[in-house]
Design a protein around this motif. Structure first.
Motif, PDB file in Angstrom:
ATOM      1  N   ALA A  34       3.280   5.268   1.227  1.00 44.54           N
ATOM      2  CA  ALA A  34       3.104   5.664  -0.168  1.00 44.54           C
ATOM      3  C   ALA A  34       4.408   5.574  -0.946  1.00 44.54           C
ATOM      4  O   ALA A  34       4.440   5.088  -2.084  1.00 44.54           O
ATOM      5  CB  ALA A  34       2.542   7.082  -0.237  1.00 44.54           C
TER       6      ALA A  34
ATOM      7  N   GLU B 248       5.192   2.061  -1.891  1.00 43.03           N
ATOM      8  CA  GLU B 248       4.355   1.590  -2.995  1.00 43.03           C
ATOM      9  C   GLU B 248       4.751   2.240  -4.317  1.00 43.03           C
ATOM     10  O   GLU B 248       4.794   1.576  -5.352  1.00 43.03           O
ATOM     11  CB  GLU B 248       2.880   1.870  -2.686  1.00 43.03           C
ATOM     12  CG  GLU B 248       2.312   1.031  -1.563  1.00 43.03           C
ATOM     13  CD  GLU B 248       2.344  -0.454  -1.886  1.00 43.03           C
ATOM     14  OE1 GLU B 248       1.728  -0.857  -2.889  1.00 43.03           O
ATOM     15  OE2 GLU B 248       3.004  -1.209  -1.141  1.00 43.03           O
TER      16      GLU B 248
ATOM     17  N   TYR C  18       4.860   5.285  -9.789  1.00 48.23           N
ATOM     18  CA  TYR C  18       3.861   6.255  -9.342  1.00 48.23           C
ATOM     19  C   TYR C  18       2.583   6.170 -10.178  1.00 48.23           C
ATOM     20  O   TYR C  18       1.477   6.115  -9.638  1.00 48.23           O
ATOM     21  CB  TYR C  18       4.434   7.669  -9.401  1.00 48.23           C
ATOM     22  CG  TYR C  18       3.408   8.747  -9.138  1.00 48.23           C
ATOM     23  CD1 TYR C  18       2.935   8.961  -7.850  1.00 48.23           C
ATOM     24  CD2 TYR C  18       2.893   9.527 -10.179  1.00 48.23           C
ATOM     25  CE1 TYR C  18       1.968   9.931  -7.597  1.00 48.23           C
ATOM     26  CE2 TYR C  18       1.941  10.490  -9.930  1.00 48.23           C
ATOM     27  CZ  TYR C  18       1.469  10.688  -8.642  1.00 48.23           C
ATOM     28  OH  TYR C  18       0.517  11.645  -8.407  1.00 48.23           O
TER      29      TYR C  18
ATOM     30  N   THR D 278       0.246   3.266  -9.386  1.00 50.21           N
ATOM     31  CA  THR D 278      -0.243   3.131  -8.011  1.00 50.21           C
ATOM     32  C   THR D 278      -1.518   3.933  -7.829  1.00 50.21           C
ATOM     33  O   THR D 278      -1.554   5.137  -8.090  1.00 50.21           O
ATOM     34  CB  THR D 278       0.815   3.624  -7.008  1.00 50.21           C
ATOM     35  OG1 THR D 278       2.037   2.911  -7.210  1.00 50.21           O
ATOM     36  CG2 THR D 278       0.342   3.402  -5.579  1.00 50.21           C
TER      37      THR D 278
ATOM     38  N   ASP E  95      -4.607   1.025  -3.994  1.00 48.29           N
ATOM     39  CA  ASP E  95      -3.367   0.323  -3.657  1.00 48.29           C
ATOM     40  C   ASP E  95      -2.780   0.860  -2.358  1.00 48.29           C
ATOM     41  O   ASP E  95      -2.317   0.092  -1.508  1.00 48.29           O
ATOM     42  CB  ASP E  95      -2.341   0.483  -4.783  1.00 48.29           C
ATOM     43  CG  ASP E  95      -2.757  -0.191  -6.069  1.00 48.29           C
ATOM     44  OD1 ASP E  95      -3.410  -1.261  -6.000  1.00 48.29           O
ATOM     45  OD2 ASP E  95      -2.433   0.347  -7.148  1.00 48.29           O
ATOM     46  N   LEU E  96      -2.781   2.173  -2.213  1.00 46.08           N
ATOM     47  CA  LEU E  96      -2.194   2.793  -1.023  1.00 46.08           C
ATOM     48  C   LEU E  96      -2.989   2.450   0.230  1.00 46.08           C
ATOM     49  O   LEU E  96      -2.405   2.129   1.276  1.00 46.08           O
ATOM     50  CB  LEU E  96      -2.114   4.305  -1.200  1.00 46.08           C
ATOM     51  CG  LEU E  96      -1.196   4.811  -2.320  1.00 46.08           C
ATOM     52  CD1 LEU E  96      -1.243   6.330  -2.393  1.00 46.08           C
ATOM     53  CD2 LEU E  96       0.232   4.337  -2.103  1.00 46.08           C
ATOM     54  N   SER E  97      -4.297   2.515   0.147  1.00 45.90           N
ATOM     55  CA  SER E  97      -5.107   2.207   1.325  1.00 45.90           C
ATOM     56  C   SER E  97      -4.984   0.730   1.691  1.00 45.90           C
ATOM     57  O   SER E  97      -4.942   0.367   2.879  1.00 45.90           O
ATOM     58  CB  SER E  97      -6.570   2.582   1.081  1.00 45.90           C
ATOM     59  OG  SER E  97      -7.107   1.881  -0.038  1.00 45.90           O
TER      60      SER E  97
ATOM     61  N   LYS F 282     -10.039   3.680   2.124  1.00 45.42           N
ATOM     62  CA  LYS F 282      -9.648   4.814   1.296  1.00 45.42           C
ATOM     63  C   LYS F 282     -10.148   6.125   1.902  1.00 45.42           C
ATOM     64  O   LYS F 282      -9.448   7.148   1.840  1.00 45.42           O
ATOM     65  CB  LYS F 282     -10.177   4.639  -0.128  1.00 45.42           C
ATOM     66  CG  LYS F 282      -9.577   5.629  -1.119  1.00 45.42           C
ATOM     67  CD  LYS F 282      -9.749   5.156  -2.558  1.00 45.42           C
ATOM     68  CE  LYS F 282     -11.204   5.147  -2.964  1.00 45.42           C
ATOM     69  NZ  LYS F 282     -11.354   4.943  -4.438  1.00 45.42           N
TER      70      LYS F 282
ATOM     71  N   LYS G 121      -2.855  11.172  -4.094  1.00 45.59           N
ATOM     72  CA  LYS G 121      -1.483  10.682  -4.241  1.00 45.59           C
ATOM     73  C   LYS G 121      -0.543  11.761  -4.766  1.00 45.59           C
ATOM     74  O   LYS G 121       0.663  11.687  -4.548  1.00 45.59           O
ATOM     75  CB  LYS G 121      -1.443   9.445  -5.132  1.00 45.59           C
ATOM     76  CG  LYS G 121      -1.733   9.652  -6.611  1.00 45.59           C
ATOM     77  CD  LYS G 121      -1.506   8.332  -7.360  1.00 45.59           C
ATOM     78  CE  LYS G 121      -1.509   8.567  -8.872  1.00 45.59           C
ATOM     79  NZ  LYS G 121      -1.154   7.323  -9.620  1.00 45.59           N
TER      80      LYS G 121
END
Length: 209
Positions: free
Chosen positions: A33, A36, A42, A45, A49-51, A58, A68
């Motif tokens: 995280a 990213e 922040y 994102t 996007d993180l997954s 997700k 997040k």
């Protein structure tokens, strides 16, 4: 969520087709995280996007964290814990003010270089959320400690008379914080960087004419 050193994802898990897929825990997802957040910003994102960056669904990501915001707070807390931990060290609390100030500056550089992604994120927050405003307030409190030490050093005659403590503290922090823009781990001379920074801010770079 406890922020700690990122652990490597376990690559042993397999999908239904037999392909390897990563298995993360909360600490390793935090590292993903932060990478990213630093790359995208922040606000820009998403959890998608993180997954995607982690290579998991997700829903799997949500199994470890609530969202997040939790990741942002954990990342900023890790950076702030590193910085404020410096102030609890004996060398930061005892001895002449100038010596304590020099110790803090050197250790700031060490924390920045060892926790580079997390401190980078801390220095890039702009106060758009409650979590970011909390982090900015903590940063100001850290700078206030430096300003107090500068004032003590001026009073003790250890630095030039007439130095404005608040301005000096901001300049010192700005000098250290600028390292995030160019520092890369493993560069030659990295191990001596804290001492070099302390030396330069203490004696200057260009001698007076």
């Amino acid at each position: 969520m406890t922020a700690g050193p990122p652990s490597r994802p376990n690559r042993r898990a397999r999908g239904t087709a037999g392909a390897r897929r990563p298995v993360y825990d909360a600490r390793s997802l935090l590292a993903v995280a932060v990478q990213e957040f630093n790359a995208r910003g922040y606000d820009a994102t998403s959890m998608e996007d993180l997954s995607r960056a982690a290579g998991i669904t997700k829903s799997s990501f949500y199994h470890h964290v609530s969202g997040k915001e939790e990741l942002l707070r954990a990342a900023l807390q890790r950076a702030l814990d590193g910085l404020f931990g410096i102030l609890d060290e004996p060398a930061s609390q005892r001895g002449p003010a100038l010596r304590r100030l020099q110790h803090i500056i050197g250790r700031q550089v060490e924390v920045l270089t060892t926790e580079l992604p997390y401190v980078t994120l801390l220095l890039r927050v702009r106060g758009n959320t409650d979590i970011e405003r909390w982090a900015l307030a903590r940063r100001r409190a850290f700078d206030a400690t430096l300003a107090t030490l500068v004032a003590e050093a001026v009073e003790d005659g250890e630095v030039a008379a007439g130095v404005e403590p608040w301005l000096a503290a901001r300049l010192l922090s700005g000098t250290v914080n600028s390292i995030i823009e160019w520092y890369r781990p493993g560069r030659p001379g990295s191990e001596s960087l804290p001492a070099q920074v302390v030396q330069m801010v203490s004696t200057g770079i260009i001698p007076p004419a």
